[in-house]
Design an enzyme around this catalytic site. Structure first.
Site, PDB file in Angstrom:
ATOM      1  CG  MET A   1      -6.250 -20.701  16.204  1.00  0.00           C
ATOM      2  SD  MET A   1      -5.388 -19.111  16.128  1.00  0.00           S
ATOM      3  CE  MET A   1      -5.038 -18.848  17.860  1.00  0.00           C
TER       4      MET A   1
ATOM      5  CB  VAL B   1      -0.937   0.012   1.243  1.00  0.00           C
ATOM      6  CG1 VAL B   1      -1.600   1.381   1.424  1.00  0.00           C
ATOM      7  CG2 VAL B   1      -1.998  -1.085   1.128  1.00  0.00           C
TER       8      VAL B   1
ATOM      9  N   GLY C   1     -10.194  -9.161   8.809  1.00  0.00           N
ATOM     10  CA  GLY C   1     -11.216 -10.170   8.526  1.00  0.00           C
ATOM     11  C   GLY C   1     -12.629  -9.622   8.626  1.00  0.00           C
TER      12      GLY C   1
ATOM     13  CD  GLU D   1     -10.491 -21.262  17.296  1.00  0.00           C
ATOM     14  OE1 GLU D   1      -9.965 -21.133  18.411  1.00  0.00           O
ATOM     15  OE2 GLU D   1     -10.429 -20.385  16.412  1.00  0.00           O
TER      16      GLU D   1
ATOM     17  CG  ASP E   1     -10.076 -17.394  11.479  1.00  0.00           C
ATOM     18  OD1 ASP E   1      -9.145 -18.071  11.943  1.00  0.00           O
ATOM     19  OD2 ASP E   1     -10.671 -16.514  12.130  1.00  0.00           O
TER      20      ASP E   1
HETATM   21  O1  F6P Z   1      -9.456 -14.694  13.668  1.00  0.00           O
HETATM   22  C1  F6P Z   1      -8.171 -15.192  13.790  1.00  0.00           C
HETATM   23  C2  F6P Z   1      -8.032 -15.978  15.048  1.00  0.00           C
HETATM   24  O2  F6P Z   1      -6.707 -16.453  15.136  1.00  0.00           O
HETATM   25  C3  F6P Z   1      -9.022 -17.149  15.212  1.00  0.00           C
HETATM   26  O3  F6P Z   1      -8.632 -18.274  14.488  1.00  0.00           O
HETATM   27  C4  F6P Z   1      -9.020 -17.321  16.689  1.00  0.00           C
HETATM   28  O4  F6P Z   1     -10.244 -17.899  17.137  1.00  0.00           O
HETATM   29  C5  F6P Z   1      -8.881 -15.933  17.202  1.00  0.00           C
HETATM   30  O5  F6P Z   1      -8.279 -15.167  16.160  1.00  0.00           O
HETATM   31  C6  F6P Z   1      -8.034 -15.783  18.424  1.00  0.00           C
HETATM   32  O6  F6P Z   1      -8.100 -14.464  18.812  1.00  0.00           O
HETATM   33  P1  F6P Z   1      -7.179 -13.781  19.875  1.00  0.00           P
HETATM   34  O7  F6P Z   1      -5.887 -13.421  19.190  1.00  0.00           O
HETATM   35  O8  F6P Z   1      -7.932 -12.584  20.297  1.00  0.00           O
HETATM   36  O9  F6P Z   1      -6.946 -14.772  20.969  1.00  0.00           O
END
Ligand code: F6P
Length: 319
Positions: free
Chosen positions: A168, A22, A101, A221, A126
């Site tokens: 995850m 960017v 995301g 998860e 994800d």
């Molecule tokens: O959205 C990405 C992610 O890594 C998910 O896979 C997971 O559930 C979540 O973020 C974990 O979030 P944090 O970093 O807030 O623990």
């Protein structure tokens, strides 16, 4: 022209490469870049850095996000969005590029309803931004997961143990599915095809009955308490079992080649869209070609879960 950029939500390997792209493209076009720190929180608190080519020279291969990321509860209040929009106007920012995301997309959409012009780039391990086939970070996380699963497989086989390995993915099964296929694991459990504990035990029993003494179960998860599931498997199937939560290791490290390329392409295209007067869109990739979707539509897309790949896995593993 002054453009804003931020990374928001969970970090994803490739966010830095995207940010660099960017900044590089904006510099070439003579635009100023204000990078907000900690996602939308930085917009609300006017916490930003003015970036140029020199300042991002060495970041493209780093994991995480050098401008930091975050999830802002305040931003999701109507007053938070209004304040963010007002701050952007006060700073003279003509366009905002958001890298993140689903939550980031929703934030970008909210800002667009306040008259802020946005371009949203999908970045989350994800891969659950459904207006694109691929989000930045997914390829790296699956590669990380596959490496770790392969290491676990060897020790499980040596000891003839069942392995429950949790990936995850938040509410999506892509990381679990792709890494189960690529690591030749035996069972995959995804939220898109919910199973009961009894069904899971039956699948494992089937593997044991077929002579596989170290079945590898990959679970996305948030579906089961894997320690309880593992204890129950030991109890009811009479076979030793272990659990591993891959956790943040999946999000770690520099981006893979695929993520670097994708990140660089998305970042550059976002700025070219701005140059061309295209805004309030989300970028996506389909069949390796970039395309855009209006942001109000992008936030409504339903799951793009690859049932064909899921069926292939089941056909190969007879489950
Ligand atoms: O959205 C990405 C992610 O890594 C998910 O896979 C997971 O559930 C979540 O973020 C974990 O979030 P944090 O970093 O807030 O623990």
């Amino acid at each position: 022209m002054r453009i804003g950029v931020l990374t928001s939500g969970g970090d994803a390997p490739g966010m830095n490469a995207c940010l660099k792209s960017v900044v590089d493209m904006a510099s070439n076009l003579g635009y100023e870049v204000y990078a907000f720190r900690r996602g939308y929180r930085g917009v609300i608190s006017k916490d930003y850095l003015v970036l140029n080519r020199d300042k991002v020279r060495d970041i493209f291969n780093l994991g995480g996000s050098t401008i930091m990321t975050g999830r802002s509860a305040e931003f999701y209040e109507a007053s938070g969005v209004a304040m963010a929009a007002q701050n952007l106007r006060e700073l003279g920012i003509d366009m905002l590029v958001t890298i993140g995301g689903n939550g980031t997309y929703r934030g970008a959409y909210e800002l667009s309803t306040h008259g802020i012009k946005i371009v949203a780039i999908p970045a989350t391990i994800d891969n659950d931004v459904y207006s694109t086939d691929r989000s930045i970070g997914f390829d790296t996380s699956v590669n990380n997961a596959v490496d770790m699963i392969s290491n676990i497989q060897a020790t499980m086989r040596a000891n003839e143990r069942i392995a429950f390995i949790e990936t995850m993915g938040r509410y999506g099964g892509d990381i679990a599915l792709y890494s189960a296929i690529a690591s030749e694991s035996d069972i995959v459990l995804v939220p898109e095809d919910k199973k009961t504990e009894d069904e899971v035990l039956a699948l494992i029993k089937n593997q044991l009955d077929r002579g596989n003494h170290a079945p590898i179960v990959i679970l996305a998860e948030k579906q089961f308490d894997i320690r309880e599931l593992s204890a129950r498997a030991e109890r009811e199937l009479g076979h030793e079992s272990r659990t591993v939560i891959l956790g943040y290791m999946q999000r770690g490290g520099g981006p893979t080649l695929n993520d670097r390329l994708l990140a660089i392409r998305y970042g550059a295209r976002a700025v070219q869209l701005i140059r061309d007067g295209v805004y309030n869109v989300a970028l996506g990739v389909d069949d390796d070609m970039l395309f855009t979707t209006p942001i109000d539509k992008a936030i409504k897309f339903e799951s793009h879960f690859r049932k064909d790949l899921y069926d292939l896995f089941k056909a190969l593993h007879s489950v």
